[in-house]
Write a protein that holds these residues in place. Structure first.
Motif, PDB file in Angstrom:
ATOM      1  N   GLY A 109       0.773  -1.121   0.041  1.00 58.93           N
ATOM      2  CA  GLY A 109      -0.008   0.050  -0.031  1.00 58.93           C
ATOM      3  C   GLY A 109       0.819   1.012  -0.042  1.00 58.93           C
ATOM      4  O   GLY A 109       1.292   1.766  -1.086  1.00 58.93           O
ATOM      5  N   VAL A 110       1.225   1.752   1.238  1.00 57.71           N
ATOM      6  CA  VAL A 110       1.746   3.000   1.202  1.00 57.71           C
ATOM      7  C   VAL A 110       3.092   3.162   0.558  1.00 57.71           C
ATOM      8  O   VAL A 110       3.662   4.192   0.077  1.00 57.71           O
ATOM      9  CB  VAL A 110       1.761   3.617   2.626  1.00 57.71           C
ATOM     10  N   GLU A 111       3.747   1.863   0.994  1.00 57.55           N
ATOM     11  CA  GLU A 111       5.140   1.917   0.402  1.00 57.55           C
ATOM     12  C   GLU A 111       5.320   1.913  -0.943  1.00 57.55           C
ATOM     13  O   GLU A 111       6.023   2.497  -1.802  1.00 57.55           O
ATOM     14  CB  GLU A 111       6.076   0.684   0.978  1.00 57.55           C
ATOM     15  N   ARG A 112       4.192   1.165  -1.659  1.00 55.90           N
ATOM     16  CA  ARG A 112       4.228   1.123  -2.982  1.00 55.90           C
ATOM     17  C   ARG A 112       3.676   2.444  -3.685  1.00 55.90           C
ATOM     18  O   ARG A 112       4.559   2.828  -4.621  1.00 55.90           O
ATOM     19  CB  ARG A 112       3.084   0.026  -3.485  1.00 55.90           C
ATOM     20  N   VAL A 113       2.605   3.070  -3.089  1.00 59.72           N
ATOM     21  CA  VAL A 113       2.262   4.385  -3.701  1.00 59.72           C
ATOM     22  C   VAL A 113       3.021   5.631  -3.589  1.00 59.72           C
ATOM     23  O   VAL A 113       3.358   6.277  -4.495  1.00 59.72           O
ATOM     24  CB  VAL A 113       1.000   4.677  -3.029  1.00 59.72           C
ATOM     25  N   MET A 114       3.858   5.443  -2.242  1.00 62.45           N
ATOM     26  CA  MET A 114       4.657   6.647  -1.917  1.00 62.45           C
ATOM     27  C   MET A 114       6.272   6.574  -2.472  1.00 62.45           C
ATOM     28  O   MET A 114       6.890   7.269  -2.287  1.00 62.45           O
ATOM     29  CB  MET A 114       4.524   6.888  -0.591  1.00 62.45           C
ATOM     30  N   GLY A 115       6.446   5.578  -3.103  1.00 67.48           N
ATOM     31  CA  GLY A 115       7.623   5.172  -3.664  1.00 67.48           C
ATOM     32  C   GLY A 115       8.726   4.714  -2.325  1.00 67.48           C
ATOM     33  O   GLY A 115       9.953   5.118  -2.622  1.00 67.48           O
ATOM     34  N   PHE A 116       8.061   4.231  -1.200  1.00 65.76           N
ATOM     35  CA  PHE A 116       9.261   4.069  -0.428  1.00 65.76           C
ATOM     36  C   PHE A 116       9.868   2.463  -0.356  1.00 65.76           C
ATOM     37  O   PHE A 116      10.576   2.074   0.259  1.00 65.76           O
ATOM     38  CB  PHE A 116       8.339   3.884   1.016  1.00 65.76           C
ATOM     39  N   CYS A 117       9.497   1.837  -1.612  1.00 64.10           N
ATOM     40  CA  CYS A 117      10.065   0.589  -1.947  1.00 64.10           C
ATOM     41  C   CYS A 117      10.348   0.744  -3.458  1.00 64.10           C
ATOM     42  O   CYS A 117       9.626   1.250  -4.047  1.00 64.10           O
ATOM     43  CB  CYS A 117       9.325  -0.554  -1.366  1.00 64.10           C
ATOM     44  N   THR A 118      11.076  -0.350  -4.002  1.00 66.07           N
ATOM     45  CA  THR A 118      11.356  -0.280  -5.393  1.00 66.07           C
ATOM     46  C   THR A 118      10.407  -1.112  -6.087  1.00 66.07           C
ATOM     47  O   THR A 118       9.896  -1.946  -5.412  1.00 66.07           O
ATOM     48  CB  THR A 118      13.085  -0.843  -5.546  1.00 66.07           C
ATOM     49  N   PRO A 119      10.397  -1.049  -7.303  1.00 64.84           N
ATOM     50  CA  PRO A 119       9.302  -1.727  -8.234  1.00 64.84           C
ATOM     51  C   PRO A 119       9.970  -3.416  -7.859  1.00 64.84           C
ATOM     52  O   PRO A 119       8.702  -4.258  -7.723  1.00 64.84           O
ATOM     53  CB  PRO A 119       9.527  -1.555  -9.461  1.00 64.84           C
ATOM     54  N   GLU A 120      11.037  -3.559  -7.570  1.00 68.45           N
ATOM     55  CA  GLU A 120      11.537  -4.952  -7.427  1.00 68.45           C
ATOM     56  C   GLU A 120      11.230  -5.480  -5.975  1.00 68.45           C
ATOM     57  O   GLU A 120      10.735  -6.648  -6.011  1.00 68.45           O
ATOM     58  CB  GLU A 120      12.885  -5.095  -7.729  1.00 68.45           C
ATOM     59  N   GLU A 121      11.193  -4.659  -5.268  1.00 70.74           N
ATOM     60  CA  GLU A 121      10.899  -4.951  -3.767  1.00 70.74           C
ATOM     61  C   GLU A 121       9.355  -5.093  -3.568  1.00 70.74           C
ATOM     62  O   GLU A 121       8.973  -6.018  -3.159  1.00 70.74           O
ATOM     63  CB  GLU A 121      11.253  -3.687  -2.790  1.00 70.74           C
ATOM     64  N   HIS A 122       8.644  -4.453  -4.407  1.00 73.70           N
ATOM     65  CA  HIS A 122       7.190  -4.691  -4.220  1.00 73.70           C
ATOM     66  C   HIS A 122       6.920  -5.988  -5.064  1.00 73.70           C
ATOM     67  O   HIS A 122       6.173  -6.829  -4.680  1.00 73.70           O
ATOM     68  CB  HIS A 122       6.439  -3.429  -4.999  1.00 73.70           C
ATOM     69  N   ARG A 123       7.516  -6.202  -6.397  1.00 76.36           N
ATOM     70  CA  ARG A 123       7.208  -7.393  -7.044  1.00 76.36           C
ATOM     71  C   ARG A 123       7.692  -8.758  -6.186  1.00 76.36           C
ATOM     72  O   ARG A 123       6.901  -9.720  -6.076  1.00 76.36           O
ATOM     73  CB  ARG A 123       8.085  -7.581  -8.303  1.00 76.36           C
ATOM     74  N   ARG A 124       8.712  -8.653  -5.334  1.00 79.79           N
ATOM     75  CA  ARG A 124       9.037  -9.733  -4.665  1.00 79.79           C
ATOM     76  C   ARG A 124       8.269  -9.873  -3.473  1.00 79.79           C
ATOM     77  O   ARG A 124       7.951 -10.947  -3.309  1.00 79.79           O
ATOM     78  CB  ARG A 124      10.394  -9.472  -3.919  1.00 79.79           C
ATOM     79  N   PHE A 125       7.817  -8.815  -2.831  1.00 84.40           N
ATOM     80  CA  PHE A 125       6.626  -8.927  -1.792  1.00 84.40           C
ATOM     81  C   PHE A 125       5.372  -9.773  -2.123  1.00 84.40           C
ATOM     82  O   PHE A 125       4.998 -10.482  -1.625  1.00 84.40           O
ATOM     83  CB  PHE A 125       6.142  -7.569  -1.128  1.00 84.40           C
ATOM     84  N   LEU A 126       5.041  -9.374  -3.366  1.00 86.49           N
ATOM     85  CA  LEU A 126       3.791  -9.777  -3.911  1.00 86.49           C
ATOM     86  C   LEU A 126       3.879 -11.370  -4.277  1.00 86.49           C
ATOM     87  O   LEU A 126       2.754 -12.317  -4.074  1.00 86.49           O
ATOM     88  CB  LEU A 126       3.082  -9.393  -5.267  1.00 86.49           C
ATOM     89  N   HIS A 127       5.364 -11.871  -4.474  1.00 90.32           N
ATOM     90  CA  HIS A 127       5.458 -13.188  -4.765  1.00 90.32           C
ATOM     91  C   HIS A 127       5.699 -13.938  -3.341  1.00 90.32           C
ATOM     92  O   HIS A 127       5.144 -15.205  -3.217  1.00 90.32           O
ATOM     93  CB  HIS A 127       6.723 -13.273  -5.501  1.00 90.32           C
ATOM     94  N   GLN A 128       6.280 -13.204  -2.433  1.00 90.53           N
ATOM     95  CA  GLN A 128       6.527 -13.886  -1.129  1.00 90.53           C
ATOM     96  C   GLN A 128       5.335 -14.109  -0.169  1.00 90.53           C
ATOM     97  O   GLN A 128       5.408 -14.798   0.920  1.00 90.53           O
ATOM     98  CB  GLN A 128       7.779 -13.292  -0.622  1.00 90.53           C
ATOM     99  N   CYS A 129       4.648 -12.848  -0.216  1.00 89.99           N
ATOM    100  CA  CYS A 129       3.432 -12.937   0.908  1.00 89.99           C
ATOM    101  C   CYS A 129       2.612 -14.029   0.971  1.00 89.99           C
ATOM    102  O   CYS A 129       2.350 -14.525   2.042  1.00 89.99           O
ATOM    103  CB  CYS A 129       2.778 -11.624   0.550  1.00 89.99           C
ATOM    104  N   PRO A 130       2.207 -14.784  -0.289  1.00 90.08           N
ATOM    105  CA  PRO A 130       1.295 -15.824  -0.013  1.00 90.08           C
ATOM    106  C   PRO A 130       2.109 -17.047   0.583  1.00 90.08           C
ATOM    107  O   PRO A 130       1.712 -17.805   0.986  1.00 90.08           O
ATOM    108  CB  PRO A 130       0.961 -16.097  -1.633  1.00 90.08           C
ATOM    109  N   ILE A 131       3.477 -17.023   0.071  1.00 92.44           N
ATOM    110  CA  ILE A 131       4.168 -18.206   0.459  1.00 92.44           C
ATOM    111  C   ILE A 131       4.237 -17.960   2.184  1.00 92.44           C
ATOM    112  O   ILE A 131       4.264 -18.986   2.952  1.00 92.44           O
ATOM    113  CB  ILE A 131       5.604 -18.434  -0.097  1.00 92.44           C
ATOM    114  N   PHE A 132       4.734 -16.762   2.555  1.00 92.41           N
ATOM    115  CA  PHE A 132       4.657 -16.558   3.970  1.00 92.41           C
ATOM    116  C   PHE A 132       3.490 -16.655   4.898  1.00 92.41           C
ATOM    117  O   PHE A 132       3.649 -17.481   5.672  1.00 92.41           O
ATOM    118  CB  PHE A 132       5.081 -15.072   4.002  1.00 92.41           C
ATOM    119  N   GLU A 133       2.361 -16.508   4.298  1.00 89.60           N
ATOM    120  CA  GLU A 133       1.242 -16.840   4.899  1.00 89.60           C
ATOM    121  C   GLU A 133       0.603 -18.375   4.899  1.00 89.60           C
ATOM    122  O   GLU A 133       0.264 -18.772   5.812  1.00 89.60           O
ATOM    123  CB  GLU A 133       0.112 -15.911   4.459  1.00 89.60           C
TER     124      GLU A 133
END
Length: 268
Positions: A108-132
């Motif tokens: 959310g906020v990190e993605r919209v406000m640019g507090f993370c890189t596009p690569e970090e965001h892409r990695r999150f979307l990949h890892q989050c379901p695995i983590f959960e």
């Protein structure tokens, strides 16, 4: 949410109290059985997450049910695996943890406000379901709620906070930024849902333009998803008889410091 009559205050308070009593029963079941429950609260700014969390925890034992609302990560935490600082707050056996915002900050906020890189965001979307899935596989009950509020209602709540000195602290420049970036947050949320709404840990959307309905609906749903029962309730306690005095006398009042009787000024 379609137009609906507002729940009358007395009826709302009666049902809220009944649900809160059920939450206490659920808490005792979690404690007695050693279960672990994580409840994630996410959504727009001013969507009513905080006020709902207050109602959920109002009568719960803070040693069993605790709220986690993490500040911005430190420099050291920025160098960790993204999920690492959240892992240390997960519940042990017999505990309930409520995340007032969570690892979904990255979506959310990190993605919209640019507090993370596009690569970090892409990695999150990949890892989050695995983590959960790992959390659920290990036996943690994971519940995720998204509080949805309309743009008009959000702005009205922001204006109300601006005019109320008791709630002014709830507003930050980041909150106000969400008005001009409404559509960016909407797109980010939609993308997040596509990747993280998984069978093991689905998202549940709470319509929260009406805060009373939102609180009742969210709590009732949470209770319906946890297989608790009243058998874990502690045995009834019996107040013992007070023993006879053995000669103890309290020290004179003038030997101790008492707070001034401010209440007396109200009666003058």
């Amino acid at each position: 949410m379609p137009d609906a009559a507002r729940v009358p205050k007395k009826r709302y308070e009666k049902e809220l109290l009944r649900l809160q009593a059920e939450l206490v029963t659920m808490q005792e079941w979690v404690r007695a059985t050693g279960e672990r429950l994580v409840v994630v609260f996410e959504g727009r700014d001013a969507a009513g997450k905080g006020s709902t969390i207050k109602r959920v925890t109002q009568y719960l034992n803070p040693r069993v049910a605790r709220i986690v609302a993490l500040p911005a990560p430190t420099e050291r935490q920025r160098g960790q695996w993204y999920f690492q600082r959240y892992v240390e707050h997960l519940p042990a056996a017999g505990e309930v943890v409520l995340f007032d915002r969570s690892w979904y900050n990255r979506a959310g906020v990190e993605r919209v406000m640019g507090f993370c890189t596009p690569e970090e965001h892409r990695r999150f979307l990949h890892q989050c379901p695995i983590f959960e899935r790992l959390l659920v596989e290990d036996g943690i009950m994971l519940r995720k709620y998204w509080f949805s509020v309309s743009d008009g209602e959000q702005e009205a709540r922001f204006r109300s906070r601006l005019e109320d000195p008791m709630r002014r602290w709830k507003l930050s420049p980041m909150d106000l930024e969400s008005i001009s970036r409404w559509e960016d947050y909407s797109r980010a949320k939609d993308e997040m849902m596509v990747h993280t709404d998984i069978p093991e840990a689905p998202w549940w959307v709470v319509d929260s333009d009406d805060k009373r309905r939102a609180r009742l609906n969210m709590i009732a749903h949470l209770l319906s998803t946890v297989p608790y029962d009243a058998s874990a309730a502690p045995p009834p306690l019996v107040l013992p008889e007070r023993p006879p005095s053995r000669g103890y006398e309290r020290p004179p009042r003038d030997t101790q410091n008492y707070v001034p009787d401010h209440a007396a000024t109200l009666l003058a």
